[in-house]
Design an enzyme around this catalytic site. Sequence first.
Site, PDB file in Angstrom:
ATOM      1  N   GLU A 150       0.785  -1.271  -0.613  1.00  0.00           N
ATOM      2  CA  GLU A 150       0.644   0.089   0.131  1.00  0.00           C
ATOM      3  C   GLU A 150       1.092   0.981  -0.252  1.00  0.00           C
ATOM      4  O   GLU A 150       1.993   1.596   0.029  1.00  0.00           O
ATOM      5  CB  GLU A 150      -0.720  -0.033   1.156  1.00  0.00           C
ATOM      6  CG  GLU A 150      -1.453  -0.883   0.878  1.00  0.00           C
ATOM      7  CD  GLU A 150      -3.252  -1.038   2.317  1.00  0.00           C
ATOM      8  OE1 GLU A 150      -3.033  -0.456   2.704  1.00  0.00           O
ATOM      9  OE2 GLU A 150      -3.823  -1.892   2.017  1.00  0.00           O
ATOM     10  N   CYS A 210      -1.565  -5.137  -4.851  1.00  0.00           N
ATOM     11  CA  CYS A 210      -2.417  -6.283  -4.750  1.00  0.00           C
ATOM     12  C   CYS A 210      -1.175  -7.202  -4.663  1.00  0.00           C
ATOM     13  O   CYS A 210      -0.657  -7.145  -5.706  1.00  0.00           O
ATOM     14  CB  CYS A 210      -3.714  -6.665  -5.529  1.00  0.00           C
ATOM     15  SG  CYS A 210      -4.563  -5.568  -5.615  1.00  0.00           S
ATOM     16  N   GLU A 250      -1.103 -10.358  -5.569  1.00  0.00           N
ATOM     17  CA  GLU A 250      -1.614 -11.372  -7.123  1.00  0.00           C
ATOM     18  C   GLU A 250      -0.377 -10.522  -7.905  1.00  0.00           C
ATOM     19  O   GLU A 250       0.142 -11.728  -9.242  1.00  0.00           O
ATOM     20  CB  GLU A 250      -2.977 -11.109  -7.278  1.00  0.00           C
ATOM     21  CG  GLU A 250      -3.634 -12.118  -6.455  1.00  0.00           C
ATOM     22  CD  GLU A 250      -4.274 -10.802  -5.776  1.00  0.00           C
ATOM     23  OE1 GLU A 250      -3.639 -10.499  -4.912  1.00  0.00           O
ATOM     24  OE2 GLU A 250      -5.336 -11.518  -4.549  1.00  0.00           O
ATOM     25  N   CYS A 273      -9.321  -9.392  -6.393  1.00  0.00           N
ATOM     26  CA  CYS A 273      -9.967  -8.786  -7.343  1.00  0.00           C
ATOM     27  C   CYS A 273     -10.317  -8.624  -8.970  1.00  0.00           C
ATOM     28  O   CYS A 273      -9.644  -9.434  -9.437  1.00  0.00           O
ATOM     29  CB  CYS A 273      -9.928  -7.007  -6.644  1.00  0.00           C
ATOM     30  SG  CYS A 273      -8.230  -6.812  -7.470  1.00  0.00           S
TER      31      CYS A 273
END
Length: 131
Positions: free
Chosen positions: A47, A56, A58, A87
């Site tokens: 983040e 993310c 992934e 997501c």
Amino acid sequence: MTPSERSDLIRHASDARQHAHAPYSKFLVGAALLTESGEIVGGCNVENASYGLTICAERVAFGTAVAAGHRRFQALAIATSGGHPPCGACRQFAAEFCDGLPILLIDADHPDHVTESNLCDLLPGRFELKP
Ligand code: THU
């Protein structure tokens, strides 16, 4: 994927989650990819104070794997509190490299609780450009 590769992949995703940088959402995500050649490449969410820059777990895993020369994958494991699926952006990102990729969803609070899914079911009708 052998049973031993499967358990290694699950462990790597759970371990990668420990490295998540998620001071804003506090939602830790770990991901691990099993490459065609049997290597495992991990990633965690990263983040940023400028929230939209967040990456993310992934996509970190895919980017790291691709940068190391991997293009084909056997499976993806994702560890979250609750065993959440990826997501939409990460589904599309994964679809660049894999059609029916098996996806293992690990509930980090109950590591023995693993749900199996796959990219075909999670992302019907992906966006595709023929190179
Ligand atoms: N996150 C992931 O790492 N993967 C997903 O598929 C969904 C969301 C992260 C982004 C952010 O750091 C936190 O989870 C909350 O959205």
